[in-house]
Write a protein that holds these residues in place. Structure first.
Motif, PDB file in Angstrom:
ATOM      1  N   GLY A 269      30.146 -17.545   3.343  1.00  0.00           N
ATOM      2  CA  GLY A 269      31.119 -17.442   2.269  1.00  0.00           C
ATOM      3  C   GLY A 269      30.566 -16.853   0.991  1.00  0.00           C
ATOM      4  N   SER A 270      29.340 -16.336   1.048  1.00  0.00           N
ATOM      5  CA  SER A 270      28.694 -15.805  -0.153  1.00  0.00           C
ATOM      6  C   SER A 270      28.911 -14.300  -0.283  1.00  0.00           C
ATOM      7  CB  SER A 270      27.187 -16.105  -0.108  1.00  0.00           C
ATOM      8  OG  SER A 270      26.506 -15.426  -1.136  1.00  0.00           O
ATOM      9  N   ALA A 271      29.128 -13.848  -1.518  1.00  0.00           N
ATOM     10  CA  ALA A 271      29.260 -12.413  -1.773  1.00  0.00           C
ATOM     11  C   ALA A 271      27.920 -11.784  -2.100  1.00  0.00           C
ATOM     12  CB  ALA A 271      30.232 -12.183  -2.933  1.00  0.00           C
ATOM     13  N   GLU A 272      26.913 -12.600  -2.376  1.00  0.00           N
ATOM     14  CA  GLU A 272      25.593 -12.097  -2.777  1.00  0.00           C
ATOM     15  C   GLU A 272      24.576 -12.109  -1.647  1.00  0.00           C
ATOM     16  OE1 GLU A 272      27.098 -14.618  -4.701  1.00  0.00           O
ATOM     17  OE2 GLU A 272      28.020 -13.051  -5.933  1.00  0.00           O
ATOM     18  N   GLU A 273      24.895 -12.768  -0.526  1.00  0.00           N
ATOM     19  CA  GLU A 273      23.940 -12.895   0.569  1.00  0.00           C
ATOM     20  C   GLU A 273      24.616 -12.611   1.903  1.00  0.00           C
ATOM     21  OE1 GLU A 273      20.977 -16.409  -0.541  1.00  0.00           O
ATOM     22  OE2 GLU A 273      23.064 -16.976  -0.888  1.00  0.00           O
TER      23      GLU A 273
ATOM     24  N   ARG B 191      22.738  -7.067  -1.887  1.00  0.00           N
ATOM     25  CA  ARG B 191      22.791  -8.419  -1.355  1.00  0.00           C
ATOM     26  C   ARG B 191      21.463  -8.824  -0.716  1.00  0.00           C
ATOM     27  NH1 ARG B 191      28.300  -9.614   1.873  1.00  0.00           N
ATOM     28  NH2 ARG B 191      27.730  -7.799   3.114  1.00  0.00           N
TER      29      ARG B 191
ATOM     30  N   ARG C  19      26.445 -22.071   4.372  1.00  0.00           N
ATOM     31  CA  ARG C  19      26.664 -21.586   3.002  1.00  0.00           C
ATOM     32  C   ARG C  19      26.849 -20.083   2.913  1.00  0.00           C
ATOM     33  NH1 ARG C  19      23.141 -19.500  -0.441  1.00  0.00           N
ATOM     34  NH2 ARG C  19      21.372 -20.132   0.840  1.00  0.00           N
ATOM     35  N   ILE C  20      26.023 -19.328   3.618  1.00  0.00           N
ATOM     36  CA  ILE C  20      25.959 -17.883   3.394  1.00  0.00           C
ATOM     37  C   ILE C  20      27.185 -17.117   3.879  1.00  0.00           C
ATOM     38  CG2 ILE C  20      24.651 -15.795   4.000  1.00  0.00           C
ATOM     39  CD1 ILE C  20      22.130 -17.428   3.603  1.00  0.00           C
TER      40      ILE C  20
ATOM     41  N   HIS D  62      19.309 -12.531   4.998  1.00  0.00           N
ATOM     42  CA  HIS D  62      18.628 -13.654   5.652  1.00  0.00           C
ATOM     43  C   HIS D  62      18.610 -13.393   7.153  1.00  0.00           C
ATOM     44  CE1 HIS D  62      18.621 -16.432   2.112  1.00  0.00           C
ATOM     45  NE2 HIS D  62      19.627 -15.641   1.760  1.00  0.00           N
TER      46      HIS D  62
ATOM     47  N   ASP E  59      21.712 -24.757   6.375  1.00  0.00           N
ATOM     48  CA  ASP E  59      22.184 -24.238   5.089  1.00  0.00           C
ATOM     49  C   ASP E  59      22.583 -22.771   5.209  1.00  0.00           C
ATOM     50  OD1 ASP E  59      22.396 -24.273   2.054  1.00  0.00           O
ATOM     51  OD2 ASP E  59      20.830 -22.756   2.323  1.00  0.00           O
TER      52      ASP E  59
END
Length: 245
Positions: A34-38, A120, A31-32, A123, A27
């Motif tokens: 493409g994330s603007a928050e992570e 942000r 997923r991450i 991870h 995941d």
């Protein structure tokens, strides 16, 4: 029968959370980016990198003959390289030094997070090394995440009681920095290992180092070159175990 021969085998202990850890890292990997928050990093250490100085120059290759290297060398000590792969862009952040204590690792994490300041969530994918589940890292994570609770006493009670309790705290999804452990004996899930393979081929395997400082400087110089000219994301292709029909 060949009684003069032997080989190693691994008496691997089962990881009860193997499938859960694999799904979690999958995941993070898919997923991450493409994330603007992570933001996500993959972290590991290369320890015991030897600063070897060949006592004679290499003999150049010629038709039918490979490059020849002097078998004798002068040893100038070793270095540890702690490195992080930014999975969305493929760039490397690293620190070289003499040791890899839990304090060294915490200083590295602090410096790593400063490379992308802001709100942000960070991870970090890593293996289950003791220094990756240390008291110092728990305290750092609590500070970074604004967690003001009694963490307990290492080996006795509370969050610090055991490696399992410390891992549970470090992996909490609501923290500012969230740590994700790979399953035991599954280093192939950490893409930073691909980059360490590149480092060995490009710098270490045929390296000639006059001192630990020379080794560290050449490692960091290669990282700067890699980031400027070669960095790109490693594609995540693992789709899980095939279904048994």
């Amino acid at each position: 029968m060949q009684p003069h021969r032997s080989r190693y085998w691994l008496n691997a202990k089962a990881d009860e959370r193997k499938d859960e850890r694999i799904a979690e890292i999958g995941d993070v990997s898919q997923r991450i980016p493409g994330s603007a928050e992570e933001i996500a990093f993959r972290v590991d250490e290369a320890t015991g990198i030897q600063a070897l100085e060949r006592i004679a120059a290499d003999l150049p290759l010629s038709p039918g003959k490979p490059l020849a290297r002097e078998f004798e060398d002068a040893r100038h000590g070793t270095q540890t390289l702690i490195a992080a792969l930014h999975i969305a862009v493929g760039s490397i952040f690293a620190h070289g030094g003499d040791t890899r204590t839990e304090d060294d690792f915490c200083r590295f994490i602090i410096a790593l997070l400063k490379t992308d300041p802001g709100d942000r969530r960070d991870h970090v994918v890593l293996d289950q090394l003791n220094t990756h589940q240390s008291e110092a890292l728990v305290r750092l994570t609590a500070t970074l995440s604004g967690v003001d609770v009694d963490l307990g006493i290492k080996g006795k009670r509370g969050i610090l009681h055991s490696m399992a309790s410390r891992e549970a705290f470090l992996s909490q999804a609501d923290h500012k920095v969230v740590f994700h452990d790979t399953p035991k004996h599954a280093s192939w899930m950490n893409q930073i290992e691909i980059w360490f393979g590149i480092l060995v081929k490009k710098v270490i395997k045929r390296g000639h180092f006059l001192s630990k400082e020379d080794l560290r400087a050449k490692l960091l110089a290669f990282i700067a070159y890699f980031n400027a000219t070669m960095a790109k994301p490693f594609r995540w292709t693992y789709q899980g175990k095939p279904l048994m029909v």
